[in-house]
Motif scaffolding. Structure first.
Motif, PDB file in Angstrom:
ATOM      1  N   LEU A  70      71.212  96.620   6.747  1.00  0.00           N
ATOM      2  CA  LEU A  70      71.153  97.086   8.136  1.00  0.00           C
ATOM      3  C   LEU A  70      71.987  96.188   9.038  1.00  0.00           C
ATOM      4  CD1 LEU A  70      67.391  98.084   8.391  1.00  0.00           C
ATOM      5  CD2 LEU A  70      69.349  99.624   8.450  1.00  0.00           C
ATOM      6  N   SER A  71      71.927  94.880   8.808  1.00  0.00           N
ATOM      7  CA  SER A  71      72.729  93.951   9.609  1.00  0.00           C
ATOM      8  C   SER A  71      74.213  94.228   9.443  1.00  0.00           C
ATOM      9  CB  SER A  71      72.430  92.504   9.211  1.00  0.00           C
ATOM     10  OG  SER A  71      71.110  92.167   9.559  1.00  0.00           O
ATOM     11  N   ALA A  72      74.644  94.498   8.221  1.00  0.00           N
ATOM     12  CA  ALA A  72      76.057  94.791   7.978  1.00  0.00           C
ATOM     13  C   ALA A  72      76.506  96.017   8.764  1.00  0.00           C
ATOM     14  CB  ALA A  72      76.306  94.991   6.486  1.00  0.00           C
ATOM     15  N   LEU A  73      75.677  97.054   8.771  1.00  0.00           N
ATOM     16  CA  LEU A  73      76.015  98.262   9.537  1.00  0.00           C
ATOM     17  C   LEU A  73      76.090  97.957  11.024  1.00  0.00           C
ATOM     18  CD1 LEU A  73      73.982 101.211   7.970  1.00  0.00           C
ATOM     19  CD2 LEU A  73      76.452 100.967   8.086  1.00  0.00           C
ATOM     20  N   ARG A  74      75.115  97.221  11.512  1.00  0.00           N
ATOM     21  CA  ARG A  74      75.056  96.918  12.946  1.00  0.00           C
ATOM     22  C   ARG A  74      76.183  95.986  13.386  1.00  0.00           C
ATOM     23  NH1 ARG A  74      68.560  96.368  12.554  1.00  0.00           N
ATOM     24  NH2 ARG A  74      68.134  98.607  12.526  1.00  0.00           N
ATOM     25  N   MET A  75      76.756  95.236  12.433  1.00  0.00           N
ATOM     26  CA  MET A  75      77.864  94.335  12.756  1.00  0.00           C
ATOM     27  C   MET A  75      79.222  95.016  12.613  1.00  0.00           C
ATOM     28  SD  MET A  75      76.455  90.788  11.092  1.00  0.00           S
ATOM     29  CE  MET A  75      77.908  89.862  11.543  1.00  0.00           C
ATOM     30  N   GLY A  76      79.208  96.315  12.261  1.00  0.00           N
ATOM     31  CA  GLY A  76      80.456  97.053  12.264  1.00  0.00           C
ATOM     32  C   GLY A  76      80.984  97.514  10.923  1.00  0.00           C
ATOM     33  N   ALA A  77      80.244  97.288   9.851  1.00  0.00           N
ATOM     34  CA  ALA A  77      80.714  97.788   8.554  1.00  0.00           C
ATOM     35  C   ALA A  77      80.848  99.301   8.629  1.00  0.00           C
ATOM     36  CB  ALA A  77      79.738  97.397   7.449  1.00  0.00           C
ATOM     37  N   ARG A  78      81.923  99.826   8.067  1.00  0.00           N
ATOM     38  CA  ARG A  78      82.141 101.275   8.103  1.00  0.00           C
ATOM     39  C   ARG A  78      81.173 102.013   7.194  1.00  0.00           C
ATOM     40  NH1 ARG A  78      87.743 102.200   6.349  1.00  0.00           N
ATOM     41  NH2 ARG A  78      87.797 100.021   5.797  1.00  0.00           N
TER      42      ARG A  78
END
Length: 65
Positions: free
Chosen positions: A6-14
């Motif tokens: 979830l953190s990766a998504l929220r930090m901008g991971a496509r």
């Protein structure tokens, strides 16, 4: 693992995928966590084995066992 994904998504991971050896009903996570991850856009790969990882593209290939 769900928190990291979830953190990766929220930090901008496509795109973020989660590979798990267990089937969805056997995953070592609470049902609420799994549903939250799917709602947030994490792509689940239950019952899969990671078979290849490309450092150049940071892409992991997974196939059903």
């Amino acid at each position: 693992m769900m928190d990291i994904s979830l953190s990766a998504l929220r930090m901008g991971a496509r795109e973020v995928g989660l590979v798990c050896l267990e089937q969805r009903h056997e995953m070592p996570a609470a049902l609420e966590e799994i549903e939250e991850a799917e709602t947030e856009g994490i792509i689940m790969h239950p019952g899969s084995d990671p078979i290849a990882c490309s450092g150049a593209t940071a892409k992991l290939s997974a196939w059903n066992a």
